[in-house]
Design an enzyme around this catalytic site. Structure first.
Site, PDB file in Angstrom:
ATOM      1  N   HIS A  69      46.603  36.272  46.633  1.00  0.00           N
ATOM      2  CA  HIS A  69      47.374  36.299  45.502  1.00  0.00           C
ATOM      3  C   HIS A  69      48.445  35.267  45.285  1.00  0.00           C
ATOM      4  CE1 HIS A  69      47.018  40.974  44.492  1.00  0.00           C
ATOM      5  NE2 HIS A  69      45.732  40.441  44.910  1.00  0.00           N
ATOM      6  N   GLU A  71      51.351  35.135  44.942  1.00  0.00           N
ATOM      7  CA  GLU A  71      52.869  35.299  45.721  1.00  0.00           C
ATOM      8  C   GLU A  71      52.584  34.816  47.145  1.00  0.00           C
ATOM      9  OE1 GLU A  71      51.227  37.306  43.352  1.00  0.00           O
ATOM     10  OE2 GLU A  71      52.536  39.005  43.053  1.00  0.00           O
ATOM     11  N   CYS A  99      52.219  43.186  43.188  1.00  0.00           N
ATOM     12  CA  CYS A  99      51.559  44.526  43.632  1.00  0.00           C
ATOM     13  C   CYS A  99      52.278  45.030  44.936  1.00  0.00           C
ATOM     14  CB  CYS A  99      50.284  44.250  43.686  1.00  0.00           C
ATOM     15  SG  CYS A  99      49.619  43.178  45.076  1.00  0.00           S
ATOM     16  N   CYS A 102      51.955  42.630  47.656  1.00  0.00           N
ATOM     17  CA  CYS A 102      52.557  41.405  47.614  1.00  0.00           C
ATOM     18  C   CYS A 102      54.113  41.780  47.662  1.00  0.00           C
ATOM     19  CB  CYS A 102      52.661  40.634  46.440  1.00  0.00           C
ATOM     20  SG  CYS A 102      50.921  39.922  46.251  1.00  0.00           S
TER      21      CYS A 102
END
Length: 167
Positions: A69, A71, A99, A102
């Site tokens: 991801h 992040e 999410c 993260c």
């Protein structure tokens, strides 16, 4: 709340600054890079003071990695850049509400402030579905500012998924 001419409403988060809008635009540029490579258009930037330390976009498809991801990748890059896993003086900007995975990584890095664009009503962990960063059982709580350039962030995601459905 400021009302614009054509009956559009622009909501500016109370605790957002001009700096937040500037760095969110950089995160949006990262998201656009990801979209051009077939990735879900989410971008992230890690900043300390007025200096961009790291930026990234989703790379799950490219890397075949479910943890890639934006992040996570930006936090990894920032840690390498600073030579420390503790990112206490940093701010994370991300175009979509983080999410659970993260948000957990954010907690581990000790980042104190997260600024995001679009809310994620299906999997957001910063106030939409879960509120991990503000959970009173976790100390210290992180400052979370949502909705910065929300319309641009959301439109980028909607456009991406709309084009995918048509294909």
């Amino acid at each position: 709340m400021t009302t614009l001419r054509m009956c559009y409403k622009l909501t500016v988060p109370r605790n957002a600054s001009a700096r937040d809008f500037y760095f969110m635009r950089l995160a949006l540029e990262e998201a656009r890079k990801g979209a051009s490579r077939g990735e879900v258009p989410v971008g992230a930037a890690v900043v300390i003071g007025d200096v961009l330390i790291a930026s990234a976009h989703n790379r799950r498809e490219e890397l075949k990695d479910p943890t890639a991801h934006a992040e996570i990748l930006a936090l990894r890059e920032a840690s390498c850049e600073l030579g420390d896993w503790r990112l206490e003086g940093c701010v994370l900007y991300v175009t979509l509400e983080p999410c659970l995975m993260c948000a957990g990584a954010i907690l581990q890095t000790r980042i104190k402030r997260v600024v995001y664009g679009a809310h994620d009503p299906k999997g957001g962990a910063c106030g939409s579905v879960y509120d991990l960063l503000s959970d009173g059982r976790i100390s210290p709580r992180r400052e979370v500012v949502g909705g910065v350039l929300e319309e641009e962030s959301g439109e980028l995601l909607r456009g991406f998924f709309c084009s995918r459905r048509k294909a």
